[in-house]
Scaffold this active site. Structure first.
Site, PDB file in Angstrom:
ATOM      1  N   SER A  41      47.884  39.890  44.586  1.00 28.51           N
ATOM      2  CA  SER A  41      48.448  39.603  43.264  1.00 28.51           C
ATOM      3  C   SER A  41      49.600  40.520  42.881  1.00 28.51           C
ATOM      4  O   SER A  41      50.462  40.132  42.098  1.00 28.51           O
ATOM      5  CB  SER A  41      47.355  39.692  42.199  1.00 28.51           C
ATOM      6  N   HIS A 248      47.681  44.760  35.933  1.00 32.49           N
ATOM      7  CA  HIS A 248      48.745  44.320  36.835  1.00 32.49           C
ATOM      8  C   HIS A 248      50.105  44.685  36.235  1.00 32.49           C
ATOM      9  O   HIS A 248      50.233  44.841  35.019  1.00 32.49           O
ATOM     10  CB  HIS A 248      48.686  42.805  37.057  1.00 32.49           C
TER      11      HIS A 248
END
Length: 267
Positions: A41, A248
């Protein structure tokens, strides 16, 4: 005197042009590259929004560092098969097929899912300090015993399919700036999480160098932009409305952090 000044000016201009050409040389060579991006990711760009429709649940963003490299450098060809949730086994089984003998540049970010980043952060947020420290320590034990071999398998697969490619292994940022006033997790939990990330990055760097690859370390550039820092945050904190974004990089983290480090390492 006039000729001397003109000559000096001409030499100065020539030197300036020379410097400009020298600095631009890597970008001049890059358009001939055939570039493939692999990984999880952090490579697909989860958290950076602007996901491509073709990527589905892999959530590949046009703001991810591989896509930014493609947009800015314009290599001869580009393909990203990076996918949210990917482990080293997923890269081997589902992503290496994108490589070929004509591939000249490869990037890969992987390893976090092998040691359970997402589960660790869930434990730390929901279960408290003792369980958090234990979860990170367990992951560190797995990293020490298993990750060198798992990463070596990925890197050997890359070399087998693309023996002439330049390979850049891109690491992870440390999540927290310590020593600041910060709500949420305890200082002990934050420090332990950082310790775990540093260990994974160090193991990854050693494996990459052993394979003859370049390791692109993003830890330093994220300092001052981490969670609990006073600067602009380049990482999402816990986001209950969009859990996949949590921990993230933001679009700014990809463009201001990941991209310049990768661009420099890619040459």
């Amino acid at each position: 005197m006039r000729r001397s000044r003109l000559a000096t000016l001409a030499l100065t201009l020539a030197a300036s042009v020379g410097v400009t050409l020298s600095l631009a040389a890597p970008a001049q060579a890059a358009p001939s590259d055939r570039y493939v991006a692999l990984g999880d990711s952090y490579a697909s760009g989860v958290g950076a929004d602007s996901y491509t429709s073709e990527s589905g649940n892999c959530l590949r963003s046009t703001n991810a560092y591989p896509a930014l490299y493609n947009a800015n450098i314009k290599p001869a060809s580009y393909r990203s098969v990076a996918c949210s949730g990917a482990t080293t086994a997923d890269v081997i089984n589902s992503q290496l097929s994108a490589l070929s003998s004509t591939t000249t540049l490869v990037s890969v970010t992987v390893g976090g899912n092998d040691v359970g980043f997402a589960n660790i952060m869930s434990t730390c947020v929901l279960q408290g300090e003792t369980q958090c420290v234990a979860a990170v320590q367990s992951a560190m034990n797995v990293a020490r015993t298993s990750m060198p071999g798992r990463l070596a398998n990925v890197y050997n697969g890359i070399k087998s399919r693309s023996p002439s490619a330049r390979v850049v292994v891109v690491g992870y940022p440390v999540f927290y700036q310590l020593g600041t006033t910060c709500v949420g997790l305890s200082a002990t939990s934050r420090a332990k999480i950082n310790e775990g990330i540093n260990l994974l990055d160090d193991i990854t760097r050693t494996a990459a160098v052993s394979a003859g690859f370049t390791f692109a370390d993003v830890r330093s550039i994220f300092v001052g932009h981490q969670l609990c820092s006073y600067g602009t945050k380049w990482l999402h904190a816990l986001n209950v409305l969009s859990l996949s974004k949590s921990y993230h990089p933001t679009a700014a983290g990809q463009s201001g952090g990941y991209y310049p480090v990768f661009r420099s390492a890619a040459g």
